[in-house]
Write an enzyme that holds these catalytic residues in place. Structure first.
Site, PDB file in Angstrom:
ATOM      1  N   ASP A  33       0.839  -1.194   0.000  1.00 22.77           N
ATOM      2  CA  ASP A  33       0.000   0.000   0.000  1.00 22.77           C
ATOM      3  C   ASP A  33       0.878   1.249   0.000  1.00 22.77           C
ATOM      4  O   ASP A  33       1.556   1.535   0.988  1.00 22.77           O
ATOM      5  CB  ASP A  33      -0.889  -0.025   1.247  1.00 22.77           C
ATOM      6  CG  ASP A  33      -2.056   0.939   1.157  1.00 22.77           C
ATOM      7  OD1 ASP A  33      -2.098   1.735   0.208  1.00 22.77           O
ATOM      8  OD2 ASP A  33      -2.922   0.896   2.042  1.00 22.77           O
ATOM      9  N   ASP A  34       0.898   1.963  -1.123  1.00 24.52           N
ATOM     10  CA  ASP A  34       1.653   3.220  -1.258  1.00 24.52           C
ATOM     11  C   ASP A  34       3.161   3.010  -1.353  1.00 24.52           C
ATOM     12  O   ASP A  34       3.932   3.893  -0.940  1.00 24.52           O
ATOM     13  CB  ASP A  34       1.392   4.169  -0.078  1.00 24.52           C
ATOM     14  CG  ASP A  34      -0.019   4.736  -0.050  1.00 24.52           C
ATOM     15  OD1 ASP A  34      -0.816   4.389  -0.929  1.00 24.52           O
ATOM     16  OD2 ASP A  34      -0.322   5.520   0.872  1.00 24.52           O
ATOM     17  N   CYS A  69      -5.330   4.600  -3.638  1.00 29.11           N
ATOM     18  CA  CYS A  69      -5.532   3.193  -3.271  1.00 29.11           C
ATOM     19  C   CYS A  69      -6.752   2.541  -3.904  1.00 29.11           C
ATOM     20  O   CYS A  69      -6.650   1.550  -4.623  1.00 29.11           O
ATOM     21  CB  CYS A  69      -5.630   3.057  -1.756  1.00 29.11           C
ATOM     22  SG  CYS A  69      -4.247   3.767  -0.841  1.00 29.11           S
ATOM     23  N   ASP A 298      -0.119  -0.737  -4.985  1.00 30.96           N
ATOM     24  CA  ASP A 298      -1.275  -0.105  -5.614  1.00 30.96           C
ATOM     25  C   ASP A 298      -0.929   1.253  -6.224  1.00 30.96           C
ATOM     26  O   ASP A 298      -1.522   1.658  -7.218  1.00 30.96           O
ATOM     27  CB  ASP A 298      -2.452   0.019  -4.640  1.00 30.96           C
ATOM     28  CG  ASP A 298      -2.087   0.714  -3.333  1.00 30.96           C
ATOM     29  OD1 ASP A 298      -0.954   1.203  -3.196  1.00 30.96           O
ATOM     30  OD2 ASP A 298      -2.952   0.758  -2.423  1.00 30.96           O
ATOM     31  N   ASN A 299       0.015   1.978  -5.639  1.00 27.93           N
ATOM     32  CA  ASN A 299       0.459   3.260  -6.199  1.00 27.93           C
ATOM     33  C   ASN A 299       1.779   3.642  -5.560  1.00 27.93           C
ATOM     34  O   ASN A 299       2.253   2.980  -4.633  1.00 27.93           O
ATOM     35  CB  ASN A 299      -0.581   4.369  -5.970  1.00 27.93           C
ATOM     36  CG  ASN A 299      -1.054   4.475  -4.533  1.00 27.93           C
ATOM     37  OD1 ASN A 299      -2.150   4.013  -4.197  1.00 27.93           O
ATOM     38  ND2 ASN A 299      -0.241   5.061  -3.671  1.00 27.93           N
TER      39      ASN A 299
END
Length: 500
Positions: A33-34, A69, A298-299
């Site tokens: 996540d991130d 997200c 996700d990013n």
């Protein structure tokens, strides 16, 4: 006797040919996540590099369809661009686990695999609004998953609720990444070769609040945020949000940026340990050689670039470029691939590797794991500012008072990270002699940003007034086509295809 033996041998060959050729691989996907790649976000991942990267392929041009997200995760699950799955941001009003998404949810790649004989397992963060009462509560188990351990709400490390197959379980003192590791290993230890499986592990790291496991606190205490040429500089050629004060950020904010940067690395160490433990469990169960392992995020994330504080949501490489490493059966070892890939490609890739034809309605296409060339591809990145539905303070950006800097904690009180007209579409174009980004911002004002990443990797110079009119026209029309495309046939665009 000889004839009988020969017939028996032939029968065994026929059976083996039918069964052995039909044996389907397993899949383990780790979705962080991130996690950035541009600012060194993969540096702490020694086990990922050793056990996946060195045993497979590392993709150097991997991108997300949206730098936030919930829309990104919806794209990962469906193989669809944002404008086709209608999850526009992290809010329920923006489509995040809304009734609209729940219709698309029945068409995720997990559903398709389950229909083709796969057991499916999910543990960790799903979509940001999943499990909240207004989105149906934690009793709802998303379709397509045989075993479900979904985090309720957004990423946290302690004091969370997990939906264990629809039964909400609260924990205050167990570190979430370690819990995900434990349920994953337990699942693997109970697997046999009778049925293939899909496992998705979605730990919270390194998402805010960037909390490391106690055993990892202080490991990177001497690390500071990377100072690339675009770190903490004032800009006047970018969309209005990046020109808002304070710009540049005052020196008193630098320790906070350094703390965030090293805390993100430290939070990832538990993920790296989880990857090693999962691979060891697969090996112990004699499942590793038949399993594809995919590691991605996700990013991305920014920490101080262009005088922004720390967040995502922007169209720059820090935010949209993500790690991607894959190993598995017949994948060449320790290679790098420059081919452009998007997270919408993962769903059709997994289906293809499982021997299932990806639906033509998916916007992505299967990744050629043996291809190392950059090829030619125009990819869409789209983002819809959360201020569109009232989730951002209408007075944003807030006033900045240099005499009261001590009151600016958390730093989001001093700097606006998002707004209604932080809404844009970008064409990220990569080819043999092309490395270009074309972005168009909409809403209250329109604005264009164009970058030649080959000559300007830190996106310091907006060349919107220097690009040849014919080339600019092609990008404008290509962006329109991509924002309207549906299905892989319409969404697969190269420069050679005439858009006019």
């Amino acid at each position: 006797m000889f004839i009988n033996n020969m017939l028996n041998s032939l029968l065994l060959l026929v059976i083996c040919g039918t069964v052995c050729e039909g044996k389907k691989p397993n899949f383990v996907v780790v979705l962080t996540d991130d996690q950035d790649v541009v600012l060194g976000g993969m540096t702490p991942m020694k086990n990922v590099q050793r056990f996946i990267g060195n045993e497979g392929v590392t993709f150097t041009n991997s991108y997300t369809t949206s730098p936030i997200c919930c829309p990104s995760r919806a794209s990962f699950l469906t193989g669809l661009y944002v404008h086709n799955h209608n999850t526009y941001n992290n809010s329920l009003h923006g489509g995040c686990y809304s009734p609209s998404w729940q219709n698309h949810e029945r068409r995720t790649f997990a559903n398709v695999l389950q229909q083709h004989g796969y057991d499916t397992f999910y543990a960790g963060k799903y979509l940001n609004e999943y499990g909240t009462e207004r989105a149906g509560g934690p009793e709802r188990v998303p379709p397509g998953w045989s075993e479900w351990h979904g985090l309720v709400g957004n990423s946290v490390y302690y004091n969370y609720t997990i939906s264990n197959n629809g039964v909400p379980t609260h924990s205050t003192d167990l570190y979430l990444t370690d819990v995900i590791r434990d349920v994953a290993i337990s699942y693997i230890e109970n697997q046999t070769e009778s049925r293939p499986f899909l496992m998705v592990l979605a730990p919270p790291a390194p998402h805010q609040p960037f909390t490391p496991a106690p055993r990892h606190q202080g490991v990177y205490k001497n690390v500071t945020a990377v100072r690339h040429p675009n770190f903490n500089i004032a800009v006047d050629d970018k969309h209005w949000l990046l020109t808002m004060p304070p710009s540049p950020l005052p020196k008193s904010m630098m320790p906070e940026l350094d703390r965030v940067y090293r805390s993100r690395w430290e939070a990832l160490l538990a993920v790296d340990e989880m990857v090693a433990d999962v691979i060891e469990a697969l090996d112990s169960q004699s499942l590793l050689e038949d399993t594809y392992l995919i590691y991605t995020s996700d990013n991305g994330y920014h920490v101080g670039q262009f005088s922004q504080v720390y967040d995502k949501r922007q169209p720059y490489e820090t935010d949209i470029k993500v790690p991607l490493v894959i190993r598995g059966p017949n994948v060449e070892k320790n290679v790098h691939s420059d081919q452009p890939v998007l997270n919408i490609d993962l769903a059709p890739t997994i289906l293809h590797l499982a021997g299932v034809d990806p639906p033509k309605t998916m916007d992505g296409h299967p990744i050629d794991l043996g291809n190392k060339d950059v090829g030619d591809r125009a990819m869409l990145v789209e983002y819809y500012g959360e201020g569109r539905d009232g989730t951002v303070d209408p007075k944003c950006p807030w006033s900045y008072d240099s005499d009261n800097l001590a009151q600016c904690h958390p730093l989001y009180e001093c700097k606006c990270q998002d707004a209604r007209n932080n809404t844009y579409g970008c064409v990220r174009h990569l080819a043999q002699r092309v490395n270009t980004k074309f972005c168009y911002f909409t809403d209250d004002e329109s604005f264009t940003e164009i970058y030649d990443l080959a000559a300007d990797p830190y996106e310091l110079r907006n060349i919107k007034d220097q690009m040849l009119p014919a080339i600019r026209h092609w990008y404008q029309l290509t962006l329109v086509r991509l924002l309207e495309c549906k299905g892989v046939t319409e969404c697969d665009i190269t420069f050679d295809q005439q858009a006019f």
